[in-house]
Design a protein around this motif. Sequence first.
Motif, mmCIF file in Angstrom:
data_model
loop_
_atom_site.group_PDB
_atom_site.id
_atom_site.type_symbol
_atom_site.label_atom_id
_atom_site.label_comp_id
_atom_site.label_asym_id
_atom_site.label_seq_id
_atom_site.Cartn_x
_atom_site.Cartn_y
_atom_site.Cartn_z
ATOM 1 N N ALA A 154 -1.173 15.360 6.411
ATOM 2 C CA ALA A 154 -1.524 14.383 5.376
ATOM 3 C C ALA A 154 -0.301 13.512 5.093
ATOM 4 O O ALA A 154 0.743 14.011 4.690
ATOM 5 C CB ALA A 154 -1.965 15.110 4.113
ATOM 6 N N TRP A 155 -0.420 12.222 5.309
ATOM 7 C CA TRP A 155 0.706 11.319 5.060
ATOM 8 C C TRP A 155 0.190 9.902 4.909
ATOM 9 O O TRP A 155 -0.948 9.605 5.269
ATOM 10 C CB TRP A 155 1.714 11.382 6.209
ATOM 11 N N HIS A 156 1.003 9.049 4.325
ATOM 12 C CA HIS A 156 0.661 7.636 4.269
ATOM 13 C C HIS A 156 1.929 6.816 4.392
ATOM 14 O O HIS A 156 3.027 7.274 4.110
ATOM 15 C CB HIS A 156 -0.118 7.278 3.002
ATOM 16 N N LEU A 157 1.753 5.593 4.843
ATOM 17 C CA LEU A 157 2.859 4.676 5.081
ATOM 18 C C LEU A 157 2.914 3.652 3.961
ATOM 19 O O LEU A 157 1.895 3.085 3.574
ATOM 20 C CB LEU A 157 2.657 3.975 6.424
ATOM 21 N N GLU A 158 4.099 3.427 3.410
ATOM 22 C CA GLU A 158 4.283 2.418 2.381
ATOM 23 C C GLU A 158 5.292 1.379 2.856
ATOM 24 O O GLU A 158 6.237 1.709 3.577
ATOM 25 C CB GLU A 158 4.755 3.050 1.061
ATOM 26 N N LEU A 159 5.065 0.132 2.474
ATOM 27 C CA LEU A 159 5.937 -0.974 2.864
ATOM 28 C C LEU A 159 6.658 -1.535 1.644
ATOM 29 O O LEU A 159 6.045 -1.715 0.591
ATOM 30 C CB LEU A 159 5.128 -2.092 3.527
ATOM 31 N N VAL A 160 7.938 -1.819 1.808
ATOM 32 C CA VAL A 160 8.725 -2.461 0.760
ATOM 33 C C VAL A 160 8.737 -3.964 1.028
ATOM 34 O O VAL A 160 9.038 -4.401 2.133
ATOM 35 C CB VAL A 160 10.168 -1.914 0.742
ATOM 36 N N TYR A 165 0.340 0.726 3.157
ATOM 37 C CA TYR A 165 0.051 -0.065 4.352
ATOM 38 C C TYR A 165 -1.442 -0.360 4.467
ATOM 39 O O TYR A 165 -1.843 -1.483 4.783
ATOM 40 C CB TYR A 165 0.536 0.663 5.605
ATOM 41 N N THR A 166 -2.276 0.645 4.205
ATOM 42 C CA THR A 166 -3.719 0.443 4.342
ATOM 43 C C THR A 166 -4.223 -0.623 3.373
ATOM 44 O O THR A 166 -5.110 -1.409 3.712
ATOM 45 C CB THR A 166 -4.466 1.768 4.096
ATOM 46 N N ASP A 167 -3.629 -0.655 2.163
ATOM 47 C CA ASP A 167 -4.051 -1.651 1.170
ATOM 48 C C ASP A 167 -3.682 -3.063 1.599
ATOM 49 O O ASP A 167 -4.511 -3.976 1.558
ATOM 50 C CB ASP A 167 -3.400 -1.355 -0.188
ATOM 51 N N VAL A 168 -2.429 -3.244 2.001
ATOM 52 C CA VAL A 168 -1.977 -4.589 2.352
ATOM 53 C C VAL A 168 -2.595 -5.042 3.669
ATOM 54 O O VAL A 168 -2.857 -6.238 3.866
ATOM 55 C CB VAL A 168 -0.429 -4.655 2.395
ATOM 56 N N ALA A 169 -2.867 -4.110 4.586
ATOM 57 C CA ALA A 169 -3.517 -4.475 5.853
ATOM 58 C C ALA A 169 -4.930 -4.996 5.586
ATOM 59 O O ALA A 169 -5.361 -5.995 6.175
ATOM 60 C CB ALA A 169 -3.562 -3.280 6.792
#
Length: 231
Positions: free
Chosen positions: A33-39, A50-54
């Motif tokens: 379980a993991w998620h990617l975040e972008l600054v 990442y999923t939101d902004v994509a």
Amino acid sequence: HALILLTLCFAMQIKTLVSMFREAKVTMFPNLAWHLELVSPVDRKAIVRYTDVASAWNEGREKVKLAERRTKSTAVKDFAPFFDKNAEVGSLVEDDNFNVPRSVIAKKRVSLPPNCRYHVFISHYQSNGADIAQVLQLKLELCGLSVWLDQTVDGNLNNEGMLRGIDEANVYLLLLTKDVLTRPAVRMELAHALAQSKPIQLIHESQTKMAGFASFEHYINSAPADAKHLF
């Protein structure tokens, strides 16, 4: 949970690590379980999933919610470098098609030519090409190919073992990074691939800001006499 924050500082190197992690999750850690975040490159306090902004980018929306402060939002356009395939830092979009179930990958195995154990033998310079070679191996394997890479192959890694790997591969792939053609092991492997009339593919590190970048003139000048025709 695993969490990665991606900024434009050393973004290409981090992008490589993210690419490796995303594909390793598919092939080796499907239940992780993991998620990617972008600054945001514009505002360090603006961190988004990442999923939101994509989704916002693909739908043409102007705003996207912050990862933690869901009542606040930030401009989608600020994250353009992560989605522009021509961006110098390396787009994350090109990896999205690898987010497939492991069961699907297993069905994508490509048949091997007669007398071959591997589709591809990857030759590279460890000092500045190891990370690229590993990503390349993962991408090829996700396409159903069997790959020989010294960092992951079983068995003896002496000269005899490396030459045997070339003999058992259908294609010899040379990863072009700075000074690769000055390395004794790479010269040995390339000479053997030429002697065995193996199909030879060249992949060039084209990111000028990377430590492994060199112009083609560099490779022409450093190539052995019997390999200059490759360039």
